[in-house]
Design a protein around this motif. Structure first.
Motif, PDB file in Angstrom:
ATOM      1  N   THR A   6      -7.501   2.743 -38.194  1.00 49.60           N
ATOM      2  CA  THR A   6      -7.032   3.250 -39.492  1.00 49.60           C
ATOM      3  C   THR A   6      -5.514   3.345 -39.573  1.00 49.60           C
ATOM      4  O   THR A   6      -4.983   3.900 -40.531  1.00 49.60           O
ATOM      5  N   GLU A   7      -4.823   2.829 -38.539  1.00 47.22           N
ATOM      6  CA  GLU A   7      -3.354   2.859 -38.476  1.00 47.22           C
ATOM      7  C   GLU A   7      -2.822   4.289 -38.562  1.00 47.22           C
ATOM      8  O   GLU A   7      -1.852   4.573 -39.251  1.00 47.22           O
ATOM      9  N   GLY A   8      -3.482   5.205 -37.853  1.00 48.67           N
ATOM     10  CA  GLY A   8      -3.024   6.587 -37.761  1.00 48.67           C
ATOM     11  C   GLY A   8      -3.430   7.481 -38.909  1.00 48.67           C
ATOM     12  O   GLY A   8      -3.003   8.641 -38.981  1.00 48.67           O
ATOM     13  N   ASP A   9      -4.279   6.998 -39.798  1.00 54.46           N
ATOM     14  CA  ASP A   9      -4.689   7.777 -40.968  1.00 54.46           C
ATOM     15  C   ASP A   9      -5.966   8.559 -40.653  1.00 54.46           C
ATOM     16  O   ASP A   9      -6.973   7.981 -40.239  1.00 54.46           O
ATOM     17  N   LEU A  10      -5.914   9.893 -40.858  1.00 54.10           N
ATOM     18  CA  LEU A  10      -7.077  10.745 -40.593  1.00 54.10           C
ATOM     19  C   LEU A  10      -7.970  10.923 -41.823  1.00 54.10           C
ATOM     20  O   LEU A  10      -9.066  11.476 -41.710  1.00 54.10           O
ATOM     21  N   LEU A  11      -7.514  10.491 -42.985  1.00 53.83           N
ATOM     22  CA  LEU A  11      -8.291  10.710 -44.212  1.00 53.83           C
ATOM     23  C   LEU A  11      -9.654  10.021 -44.196  1.00 53.83           C
ATOM     24  O   LEU A  11     -10.621  10.570 -44.735  1.00 53.83           O
ATOM     25  N   PRO A  12      -9.790   8.846 -43.570  1.00 55.38           N
ATOM     26  CA  PRO A  12     -11.146   8.243 -43.531  1.00 55.38           C
ATOM     27  C   PRO A  12     -12.178   9.128 -42.845  1.00 55.38           C
ATOM     28  O   PRO A  12     -13.373   8.995 -43.109  1.00 55.38           O
ATOM     29  N   MET A  13     -11.721  10.046 -41.992  1.00 58.14           N
ATOM     30  CA  MET A  13     -12.659  10.960 -41.346  1.00 58.14           C
ATOM     31  C   MET A  13     -13.358  11.839 -42.375  1.00 58.14           C
ATOM     32  O   MET A  13     -14.529  12.190 -42.222  1.00 58.14           O
ATOM     33  N   LEU A  14     -12.628  12.186 -43.452  1.00 60.38           N
ATOM     34  CA  LEU A  14     -13.184  13.061 -44.480  1.00 60.38           C
ATOM     35  C   LEU A  14     -14.049  12.310 -45.480  1.00 60.38           C
ATOM     36  O   LEU A  14     -14.718  12.935 -46.305  1.00 60.38           O
ATOM     37  N   SER A  15     -14.016  11.003 -45.444  1.00 56.24           N
ATOM     38  CA  SER A  15     -14.778  10.214 -46.411  1.00 56.24           C
ATOM     39  C   SER A  15     -16.180   9.870 -45.916  1.00 56.24           C
ATOM     40  O   SER A  15     -16.980   9.331 -46.676  1.00 56.24           O
ATOM     41  N   ARG A  16     -16.471  10.183 -44.656  1.00 57.13           N
ATOM     42  CA  ARG A  16     -17.776   9.878 -44.087  1.00 57.13           C
ATOM     43  C   ARG A  16     -18.641  11.140 -44.092  1.00 57.13           C
ATOM     44  O   ARG A  16     -18.201  12.200 -43.624  1.00 57.13           O
ATOM     45  N   PRO A  17     -19.864  11.074 -44.613  1.00 57.69           N
ATOM     46  CA  PRO A  17     -20.704  12.283 -44.743  1.00 57.69           C
ATOM     47  C   PRO A  17     -20.958  12.995 -43.415  1.00 57.69           C
ATOM     48  O   PRO A  17     -20.862  14.219 -43.346  1.00 57.69           O
ATOM     49  N   VAL A  18     -21.279  12.242 -42.360  1.00 58.01           N
ATOM     50  CA  VAL A  18     -21.572  12.870 -41.072  1.00 58.01           C
ATOM     51  C   VAL A  18     -20.337  13.566 -40.520  1.00 58.01           C
ATOM     52  O   VAL A  18     -20.414  14.694 -40.015  1.00 58.01           O
ATOM     53  N   SER A  19     -19.176  12.926 -40.634  1.00 56.70           N
ATOM     54  CA  SER A  19     -17.932  13.546 -40.177  1.00 56.70           C
ATOM     55  C   SER A  19     -17.650  14.822 -40.945  1.00 56.70           C
ATOM     56  O   SER A  19     -17.255  15.847 -40.371  1.00 56.70           O
ATOM     57  N   LEU A  20     -17.842  14.771 -42.249  1.00 56.53           N
ATOM     58  CA  LEU A  20     -17.572  15.937 -43.084  1.00 56.53           C
ATOM     59  C   LEU A  20     -18.485  17.104 -42.726  1.00 56.53           C
ATOM     60  O   LEU A  20     -18.050  18.263 -42.661  1.00 56.53           O
ATOM     61  N   ILE A  21     -19.754  16.807 -42.449  1.00 56.87           N
ATOM     62  CA  ILE A  21     -20.701  17.862 -42.063  1.00 56.87           C
ATOM     63  C   ILE A  21     -20.280  18.496 -40.740  1.00 56.87           C
ATOM     64  O   ILE A  21     -20.294  19.727 -40.590  1.00 56.87           O
ATOM     65  N   LEU A  22     -19.889  17.667 -39.773  1.00 55.97           N
ATOM     66  CA  LEU A  22     -19.454  18.197 -38.472  1.00 55.97           C
ATOM     67  C   LEU A  22     -18.201  19.047 -38.611  1.00 55.97           C
ATOM     68  O   LEU A  22     -18.071  20.095 -37.966  1.00 55.97           O
ATOM     69  N   ILE A  23     -17.263  18.617 -39.454  1.00 59.40           N
ATOM     70  CA  ILE A  23     -16.033  19.399 -39.669  1.00 59.40           C
ATOM     71  C   ILE A  23     -16.361  20.752 -40.290  1.00 59.40           C
ATOM     72  O   ILE A  23     -15.832  21.798 -39.877  1.00 59.40           O
ATOM     73  N   LEU A  24     -17.247  20.768 -41.283  1.00 64.92           N
ATOM     74  CA  LEU A  24     -17.621  22.034 -41.932  1.00 64.92           C
ATOM     75  C   LEU A  24     -18.317  22.972 -40.947  1.00 64.92           C
ATOM     76  O   LEU A  24     -18.060  24.185 -40.951  1.00 64.92           O
ATOM     77  N   ILE A  25     -19.176  22.433 -40.107  1.00 63.82           N
ATOM     78  CA  ILE A  25     -19.862  23.265 -39.108  1.00 63.82           C
ATOM     79  C   ILE A  25     -18.853  23.875 -38.141  1.00 63.82           C
ATOM     80  O   ILE A  25     -18.926  25.067 -37.796  1.00 63.82           O
ATOM     81  N   MET A  26     -17.888  23.076 -37.690  1.00 66.15           N
ATOM     82  CA  MET A  26     -16.875  23.585 -36.758  1.00 66.15           C
ATOM     83  C   MET A  26     -16.003  24.659 -37.421  1.00 66.15           C
ATOM     84  O   MET A  26     -15.638  25.651 -36.778  1.00 66.15           O
ATOM     85  N   LEU A  27     -15.684  24.467 -38.693  1.00 68.86           N
ATOM     86  CA  LEU A  27     -14.899  25.484 -39.398  1.00 68.86           C
ATOM     87  C   LEU A  27     -15.668  26.801 -39.508  1.00 68.86           C
ATOM     88  O   LEU A  27     -15.096  27.883 -39.345  1.00 68.86           O
ATOM     89  N   VAL A  28     -16.966  26.694 -39.751  1.00 72.52           N
ATOM     90  CA  VAL A  28     -17.791  27.912 -39.813  1.00 72.52           C
ATOM     91  C   VAL A  28     -17.822  28.599 -38.453  1.00 72.52           C
ATOM     92  O   VAL A  28     -17.704  29.833 -38.353  1.00 72.52           O
ATOM     93  N   VAL A  29     -17.958  27.823 -37.369  1.00 71.83           N
ATOM     94  CA  VAL A  29     -17.966  28.390 -36.018  1.00 71.83           C
ATOM     95  C   VAL A  29     -16.652  29.119 -35.728  1.00 71.83           C
ATOM     96  O   VAL A  29     -16.644  30.215 -35.156  1.00 71.83           O
ATOM     97  N   ILE A  30     -15.532  28.519 -36.143  1.00 70.78           N
ATOM     98  CA  ILE A  30     -14.222  29.128 -35.901  1.00 70.78           C
ATOM     99  C   ILE A  30     -14.035  30.376 -36.754  1.00 70.78           C
ATOM    100  O   ILE A  30     -13.620  31.438 -36.270  1.00 70.78           O
ATOM    101  N   PHE A  31     -14.352  30.266 -38.032  1.00 67.83           N
ATOM    102  CA  PHE A  31     -14.137  31.389 -38.945  1.00 67.83           C
ATOM    103  C   PHE A  31     -15.032  32.582 -38.612  1.00 67.83           C
ATOM    104  O   PHE A  31     -14.670  33.736 -38.863  1.00 67.83           O
ATOM    105  N   GLN A  32     -16.222  32.303 -38.041  1.00 68.11           N
ATOM    106  CA  GLN A  32     -17.128  33.394 -37.692  1.00 68.11           C
ATOM    107  C   GLN A  32     -16.545  34.326 -36.643  1.00 68.11           C
ATOM    108  O   GLN A  32     -17.010  35.459 -36.497  1.00 68.11           O
ATOM    109  N   GLN A  33     -15.541  33.871 -35.912  1.00 66.86           N
ATOM    110  CA  GLN A  33     -14.910  34.707 -34.887  1.00 66.86           C
ATOM    111  C   GLN A  33     -13.746  35.524 -35.438  1.00 66.86           C
ATOM    112  O   GLN A  33     -13.151  36.301 -34.706  1.00 66.86           O
TER     113      GLN A  33
END
Length: 510
Positions: A459-486
């Motif tokens: 992606t030539e250093g671009d992280l935005l494609p990570m947010l465009s994939r459904p599975v990636s987006l679900i994993l990111i949201l789960i990790m944010l919930v895990v972090i915020f829960q603390q």
């Protein structure tokens, strides 16, 4: 479908009525349990060593030996986890969280009986999914790209740090990212550039997981037990190792959930049984009404981890047989063994050998039965280790640790690696930093590093494609919930939201 089941039972009956086949599978299962129980002699190493010995055998006999050892070794790691708090394999690390406290309370026999039963159920469930849902799960796993693999590795480190820390998840995360740093030692796989090697050629290939695993879990336990001059567990009369059927029935939902998690994680190439055990353990803790019991000998956590890591075997075989991609390290060794015997797993396998999936399932069923019988037989003897005085037993454990580290490639450098890692781990424990996230970080580090860099190159250093994939987006949201829960403010916000939701119906009724 009926013809397939008829063929399955025909193959199973043919295998079970042949004394030579029974001798092979029971002997291989027994050997696998010993490999899993002895620190350093993992399922991967066992399958690798046995592969060379099966070259002159026919395909069925070779698979009986290899799969019998594979199933037995994944289960065998629970023995030292429960008895001396030293996981025999990485897959049994989560088992130690509840198994060792149970043994310390004089319930070592009960714990071993439960793990034997849970491992058997998990393996059989994994096989059922392997037969029924192999094409579907393989297609889902095929959707994972480099971004998903990176996020999955990061999620494994975060969830391990969260679950194993004593009230402070930050310490668990620090330990996990320290393991991630250890995984960066050596030449990177993409550009072959040396990192943190200090011009030492022994570090070019990175840190071997076996000496690190032995050092991190074994040496602190040896130091602690010898320093305190205590027995490994209380010298009580042990209960029967016969599994409690009432406990199994009570954990029916837990077993089904854990087995499903194990199969799902096993179907994702490159993850393995260790992550399945931790994720399942976390799910059991999250679903428990009283979470304070976890870490003190909760049986549901013990059953969850052992069910999942053995169910992962069936899941790991799904991408192996349908795509030619191993789902775990032992499955990678099994792939080499299959190719050695002229079997090429992949999309063409159903065409070349239409009945091979049912045949390998029948072999695994027989291996599961052999594991249960051997496990119940050995549990009655191994449980007696808890009565051995520490000054006599722990030096023997230290010798096994040395032999286990040296056995990997007959490399003396592994011994020099094991000792400093063990000392660091001992001080981490003294400072209340959990060790398991460090090991998980080391195991998943190469996958996270390689896949992130590969994704950024494409992606030539671009992280935005990570947010465009459904599975990636679900994993990111789960990790944010895990972090915020603390975080206290997030917990307070959740309590306010729950209170508002509960009071809303009352206002409408009024």
């Amino acid at each position: 479908m009926i013809e397939q089941f008829q063929h399955f039972f025909t193959v199973l009956w043919g295998l079970a009525t042949d004394p030579v086949n029974l001798l092979i599978v029971f002997g291989a299962s027994f050997l696998g349990i010993i490999f899993g129980a002895m620190p350093g002699l993992t399922a991967t190493l066992g399958v690798a060593l046995l592969t060379t010995l099966t070259y002159g055998l026919d395909v069925n006999s070779a698979l009986l030996a290899l799969l019998g050892l594979y199933v037995g070794a994944i289960y065998g790691g629970s023995y030292p986890s429960i008895l001396i708090n030293i996981p025999g394999t990485a897959a049994a690390a989560a088992t130690a969280m509840e198994g060792y406290p149970l043994a310390s309370k004089g319930e070592g026999g009960k714990a071993l009986g439960l793990t034997t039963t849970a491992s058997t159920i998990g393996t059989l469930f994994g096989l059922l999914i392997l037969v029924l849902m192999a094409p579907l799960i393989a297609s889902v796993a095929l959707q994972f790209t480099s971004f998903e693999f990176f996020l999955l590795a990061l999620f494994g480190i975060l969830i391990s740090g969260t679950l194993t820390s004593e009230g402070d998840a930050l310490k668990g995360w620090i330990a996990g990212f320290f393991g991630l740093f250890l995984a960066c030692i050596g030449r990177d796989t993409l550009q072959f550039f040396p990192r943190f090697t200090f011009d030492m050629p022994q570090l070019d290939s990175g840190l071997d997981i076996v000496p690190v695993l032995i050092g991190a879990f074994g040496i602190p336990q040896i130091i602690k037990v010898l320093a305190e001059r205590k027995k490994l567990a209380q010298a009580k009369e042990f209960d029967s190792v016969v599994p409690e059927l009432s406990e199994i029935r009570k954990n029916g939902k837990n077993i089904a959930r854990s087995a499903s998690i194990g199969v799902g994680i096993g179907a994702v190439p490159g993850i393995g049984e260790d992550i399945a055990g931790w994720v399942s353990y976390g799910a059991a803790k999250g679903a428990a009404k009283d979470k304070s019991k976890f870490g003190k000998g909760d049986k549901s956590g013990l059953i969850a981890s052992e069910t999942a890591n053995n169910a992962c075997i069936g899941g790991a075989l799904i991408p192996l047989l349908t795509l030619g991609i191993p789902g775990s390290a032992p499955a990678a060794m099994l792939l080499g063994a299959l190719m050695l015997h002229g079997i090429n797993p992949g999309p063409t396998l159903p065409v070349e050998k239409p009945d091979f999936l049912l045949e390998i399932t029948a072999i695994l069923v027989l291996a599961s039965i052999a594991m249960f019988c051997n496990g119940m037989l050995l549990a009655k003897q191994v449980v007696k280790l808890l009565k051995v005085p520490a000054p006599l037993f722990m030096p023997f454990v230290a010798i096994l640790c040395v032999l286990g580290s040296y056995a990997l490639g007959l490399n003396v450098f592994n011994l020099f690696l094991m000792v400093p890692i063990g000392i660091i781990a001992y001080w981490m424990i003294e400072l209340k930093y959990p060790i398991s996230p460090m090991i998980i970080g080391l195991i998943l580090g190469p996958m996270a590093d390689e896949n992130l860099r590969r994704a950024l190159l494409t992606t030539e250093g671009d992280l935005l494609p990570m947010l465009s994939r459904p599975v990636s987006l679900i994993l990111i949201l789960i990790m944010l919930v895990v972090i915020f829960q603390q975080m206290p403010w997030f917990k307070s916000l959740l309590r306010k939201c729950c209170s508002a939701c509960k009071s809303q119906p009352n206002k409408e009724e009024a």
